[in-house]
Design a protein around this motif. Sequence first.
Motif, PDB file in Angstrom:
ATOM      1  N   GLY A 142     -26.181 -12.859  -0.354  1.00 18.69           N
ATOM      2  CA  GLY A 142     -24.725 -12.805  -0.479  1.00 18.69           C
ATOM      3  C   GLY A 142     -24.117 -11.761   0.427  1.00 18.69           C
ATOM      4  O   GLY A 142     -23.047 -11.973   1.024  1.00 18.69           O
ATOM      5  N   GLY A 143     -24.791 -10.616   0.558  1.00 16.90           N
ATOM      6  CA  GLY A 143     -24.316  -9.578   1.465  1.00 16.90           C
ATOM      7  C   GLY A 143     -24.353 -10.013   2.922  1.00 16.90           C
ATOM      8  O   GLY A 143     -23.430  -9.732   3.694  1.00 16.90           O
ATOM      9  N   PHE A 144     -25.407 -10.716   3.298  1.00 15.09           N
ATOM     10  CA  PHE A 144     -25.499 -11.208   4.680  1.00 15.09           C
ATOM     11  C   PHE A 144     -24.338 -12.146   5.002  1.00 15.09           C
ATOM     12  O   PHE A 144     -23.761 -12.095   6.095  1.00 15.09           O
ATOM     13  CB  PHE A 144     -26.820 -11.955   4.895  1.00 15.09           C
ATOM     14  CG  PHE A 144     -28.063 -11.148   4.643  1.00 15.09           C
ATOM     15  CD1 PHE A 144     -28.044  -9.753   4.633  1.00 15.09           C
ATOM     16  CD2 PHE A 144     -29.277 -11.777   4.403  1.00 15.09           C
ATOM     17  CE1 PHE A 144     -29.195  -9.014   4.399  1.00 15.09           C
ATOM     18  CE2 PHE A 144     -30.435 -11.054   4.169  1.00 15.09           C
ATOM     19  CZ  PHE A 144     -30.389  -9.668   4.163  1.00 15.09           C
ATOM     20  N   VAL A 145     -24.011 -12.999   4.032  1.00 21.45           N
ATOM     21  CA  VAL A 145     -22.920 -13.955   4.244  1.00 21.45           C
ATOM     22  C   VAL A 145     -21.574 -13.240   4.275  1.00 21.45           C
ATOM     23  O   VAL A 145     -20.736 -13.504   5.160  1.00 21.45           O
ATOM     24  CB  VAL A 145     -22.935 -15.052   3.150  1.00 21.45           C
ATOM     25  CG1 VAL A 145     -21.683 -15.924   3.241  1.00 21.45           C
ATOM     26  CG2 VAL A 145     -24.190 -15.907   3.268  1.00 21.45           C
ATOM     27  N   ARG A 146     -21.345 -12.312   3.323  1.00 20.59           N
ATOM     28  CA  ARG A 146     -20.062 -11.601   3.275  1.00 20.59           C
ATOM     29  C   ARG A 146     -19.807 -10.801   4.548  1.00 20.59           C
ATOM     30  O   ARG A 146     -18.673 -10.712   5.012  1.00 20.59           O
ATOM     31  CB  ARG A 146     -20.005 -10.673   2.061  1.00 20.59           C
ATOM     32  CG  ARG A 146     -19.795 -11.366   0.736  1.00 20.59           C
ATOM     33  CD  ARG A 146     -19.406 -10.372  -0.349  1.00 20.59           C
ATOM     34  NE  ARG A 146     -20.386  -9.310  -0.503  1.00 20.59           N
ATOM     35  CZ  ARG A 146     -21.484  -9.400  -1.245  1.00 20.59           C
ATOM     36  NH1 ARG A 146     -21.746 -10.533  -1.896  1.00 20.59           N
ATOM     37  NH2 ARG A 146     -22.316  -8.392  -1.355  1.00 20.59           N
ATOM     38  N   LYS A 147     -20.855 -10.213   5.103  1.00 20.89           N
ATOM     39  CA  LYS A 147     -20.721  -9.410   6.321  1.00 20.89           C
ATOM     40  C   LYS A 147     -20.831 -10.254   7.587  1.00 20.89           C
ATOM     41  O   LYS A 147     -20.885  -9.723   8.694  1.00 20.89           O
ATOM     42  CB  LYS A 147     -21.772  -8.307   6.338  1.00 20.89           C
ATOM     43  CG  LYS A 147     -21.585  -7.255   5.258  1.00 20.89           C
ATOM     44  CD  LYS A 147     -20.330  -6.434   5.493  1.00 20.89           C
ATOM     45  CE  LYS A 147     -20.219  -5.312   4.471  1.00 20.89           C
ATOM     46  NZ  LYS A 147     -19.049  -4.440   4.715  1.00 20.89           N
ATOM     47  N   GLU A 148     -20.885 -11.574   7.390  1.00 17.84           N
ATOM     48  CA  GLU A 148     -20.898 -12.536   8.501  1.00 17.84           C
ATOM     49  C   GLU A 148     -22.092 -12.352   9.431  1.00 17.84           C
ATOM     50  O   GLU A 148     -22.002 -12.613  10.631  1.00 17.84           O
ATOM     51  CB  GLU A 148     -19.573 -12.481   9.279  1.00 17.84           C
ATOM     52  CG  GLU A 148     -18.365 -12.817   8.413  1.00 17.84           C
ATOM     53  CD  GLU A 148     -17.062 -12.830   9.188  1.00 17.84           C
ATOM     54  OE1 GLU A 148     -17.043 -12.346  10.331  1.00 17.84           O
ATOM     55  OE2 GLU A 148     -16.068 -13.341   8.644  1.00 17.84           O
ATOM     56  N   GLN A 149     -23.211 -11.879   8.878  1.00  9.16           N
ATOM     57  CA  GLN A 149     -24.455 -11.878   9.636  1.00  9.16           C
ATOM     58  C   GLN A 149     -24.966 -13.306   9.813  1.00  9.16           C
ATOM     59  O   GLN A 149     -25.558 -13.644  10.845  1.00  9.16           O
ATOM     60  CB  GLN A 149     -25.514 -11.042   8.917  1.00  9.16           C
ATOM     61  CG  GLN A 149     -25.212  -9.562   8.870  1.00  9.16           C
ATOM     62  CD  GLN A 149     -25.330  -8.907  10.240  1.00  9.16           C
ATOM     63  OE1 GLN A 149     -26.325  -9.056  10.931  1.00  9.16           O
ATOM     64  NE2 GLN A 149     -24.302  -8.184  10.632  1.00  9.16           N
ATOM     65  N   ILE A 150     -24.743 -14.119   8.790  1.00  5.20           N
ATOM     66  CA  ILE A 150     -25.087 -15.532   8.826  1.00  5.20           C
ATOM     67  C   ILE A 150     -24.030 -16.307   8.065  1.00  5.20           C
ATOM     68  O   ILE A 150     -23.245 -15.728   7.299  1.00  5.20           O
ATOM     69  CB  ILE A 150     -26.473 -15.819   8.193  1.00  5.20           C
ATOM     70  CG1 ILE A 150     -26.510 -15.334   6.729  1.00  5.20           C
ATOM     71  CG2 ILE A 150     -27.592 -15.186   9.006  1.00  5.20           C
ATOM     72  CD1 ILE A 150     -27.751 -15.748   5.976  1.00  5.20           C
ATOM     73  N   GLY A 151     -24.007 -17.628   8.241  1.00  4.50           N
ATOM     74  CA  GLY A 151     -23.165 -18.498   7.435  1.00  4.50           C
ATOM     75  C   GLY A 151     -23.979 -19.142   6.335  1.00  4.50           C
ATOM     76  O   GLY A 151     -25.214 -19.183   6.404  1.00  4.50           O
ATOM     77  N   PHE A 169     -28.284 -18.742  -7.256  1.00  3.38           N
ATOM     78  CA  PHE A 169     -28.332 -18.397  -5.832  1.00  3.38           C
ATOM     79  C   PHE A 169     -27.312 -19.231  -5.055  1.00  3.38           C
ATOM     80  O   PHE A 169     -26.550 -18.694  -4.235  1.00  3.38           O
ATOM     81  CB  PHE A 169     -29.737 -18.638  -5.286  1.00  3.38           C
ATOM     82  CG  PHE A 169     -29.924 -18.240  -3.846  1.00  3.38           C
ATOM     83  CD1 PHE A 169     -30.412 -16.985  -3.517  1.00  3.38           C
ATOM     84  CD2 PHE A 169     -29.619 -19.120  -2.817  1.00  3.38           C
ATOM     85  CE1 PHE A 169     -30.590 -16.610  -2.188  1.00  3.38           C
ATOM     86  CE2 PHE A 169     -29.789 -18.762  -1.490  1.00  3.38           C
ATOM     87  CZ  PHE A 169     -30.275 -17.506  -1.171  1.00  3.38           C
ATOM     88  N   ALA A 170     -27.306 -20.535  -5.296  1.00  7.73           N
ATOM     89  CA  ALA A 170     -26.380 -21.420  -4.580  1.00  7.73           C
ATOM     90  C   ALA A 170     -24.930 -21.067  -4.881  1.00  7.73           C
ATOM     91  O   ALA A 170     -24.074 -21.060  -3.982  1.00  7.73           O
ATOM     92  CB  ALA A 170     -26.665 -22.877  -4.951  1.00  7.73           C
ATOM     93  N   SER A 171     -24.639 -20.753  -6.143  1.00  8.32           N
ATOM     94  CA  SER A 171     -23.271 -20.406  -6.534  1.00  8.32           C
ATOM     95  C   SER A 171     -22.823 -19.098  -5.884  1.00  8.32           C
ATOM     96  O   SER A 171     -21.677 -18.980  -5.431  1.00  8.32           O
ATOM     97  CB  SER A 171     -23.189 -20.300  -8.051  1.00  8.32           C
ATOM     98  OG  SER A 171     -21.913 -19.877  -8.467  1.00  8.32           O
ATOM     99  N   PHE A 172     -23.732 -18.120  -5.816  1.00  9.12           N
ATOM    100  CA  PHE A 172     -23.382 -16.797  -5.320  1.00  9.12           C
ATOM    101  C   PHE A 172     -23.295 -16.749  -3.797  1.00  9.12           C
ATOM    102  O   PHE A 172     -22.484 -16.000  -3.231  1.00  9.12           O
ATOM    103  CB  PHE A 172     -24.416 -15.775  -5.802  1.00  9.12           C
ATOM    104  CG  PHE A 172     -24.026 -14.343  -5.581  1.00  9.12           C
ATOM    105  CD1 PHE A 172     -23.019 -13.745  -6.332  1.00  9.12           C
ATOM    106  CD2 PHE A 172     -24.662 -13.575  -4.611  1.00  9.12           C
ATOM    107  CE1 PHE A 172     -22.653 -12.427  -6.123  1.00  9.12           C
ATOM    108  CE2 PHE A 172     -24.309 -12.260  -4.400  1.00  9.12           C
ATOM    109  CZ  PHE A 172     -23.303 -11.679  -5.158  1.00  9.12           C
ATOM    110  N   THR A 173     -24.122 -17.544  -3.124  1.00 13.52           N
ATOM    111  CA  THR A 173     -24.229 -17.430  -1.659  1.00 13.52           C
ATOM    112  C   THR A 173     -23.688 -18.634  -0.894  1.00 13.52           C
ATOM    113  O   THR A 173     -23.351 -18.509   0.277  1.00 13.52           O
ATOM    114  CB  THR A 173     -25.696 -17.247  -1.242  1.00 13.52           C
ATOM    115  OG1 THR A 173     -26.425 -18.466  -1.502  1.00 13.52           O
ATOM    116  CG2 THR A 173     -26.342 -16.095  -1.991  1.00 13.52           C
ATOM    117  N   GLY A 174     -23.631 -19.788  -1.542  1.00 16.00           N
ATOM    118  CA  GLY A 174     -23.260 -21.012  -0.835  1.00 16.00           C
ATOM    119  C   GLY A 174     -24.412 -21.650  -0.080  1.00 16.00           C
ATOM    120  O   GLY A 174     -24.225 -22.660   0.600  1.00 16.00           O
TER     121      GLY A 174
END
Length: 281
Positions: free
Chosen positions: A21-30, A47-52
């Motif tokens: 989730g942190g990687f996604v929020r900080k736009e390290q990955i989509g 996991f899917a709900s929190f991160t997409g």
Amino acid sequence: MSEKLNIGFIGAGKMASALAGGFVRKEQIGPDQLMASDPYAASRDDFASFTGGKTTEHNHEVTSFADIVFLAVKPDRYVEALQSIHAYWRESQCLISIVAGVSTEQLAFYLPAGGRVIRVMPNTPAMVGSSASALCLGEFATDEDRQRSLALMSAVGTADVVTEKMMDAVTGLSGSGPAYVYQFIEALSDGAVAAGLSRDLATKLAAQTVLGGARMVQETGLHPGILKDMVASPGGTTIEGLHALEKGALRATVMDAVRSAASKSRKLGRRSGPAKLPPLP
């Protein structure tokens, strides 16, 4: 990261979700660059709900998808997990393990020869972007692997490179340390309730006091002992409280907690060492 890499997680528990989730929020990955495997449907759904990201029951699907694979299982499950992906491992991939107590040598034993491994010890404040992480490189990890790992872990807090012999100490301090801090906050709150404050206000003030104290250490660069003395006026309330802490052996108890957790980390590593060769692909 400027390059588009797929990230996989073997194990979709709370720490995996926090990191991803942190990687996604900080736009390290989509979210489309993210996949996790877990035998439990509830963990996959969370996991899917929190991160997409995508999820699956099968570890080998994550391995086939990802350029970087995070190993996020319990120490007694890492051998089984690595054996399940051995036949699917590619030379270009890097394994990043957050498994407590398991060395890079032990991890590489269950990968094809020359497998690139990095060992990381994050902590649960990654869930709010405030992790304190340390990492070490395995024998075949490259400088590019190091840079990518630092970029990812820095997205959820701070990240430092250490030698592997320091990883058990890191586990005892920052890996387990949030629990010590939570217990201290709870004790501060209990004391304030005993002194007459409501529970909600006591916990709010206790948590903010710990947060403020930590920021003072970080931002002033002063030794904690100096900052302590700045609060403790001669003959005042603070020195009286500090005297009570000294009588209760707070410092020695906390030091023992860190050393005990570090010792347990070493024991976990010895207990989960290689016992047999991985199956041939």
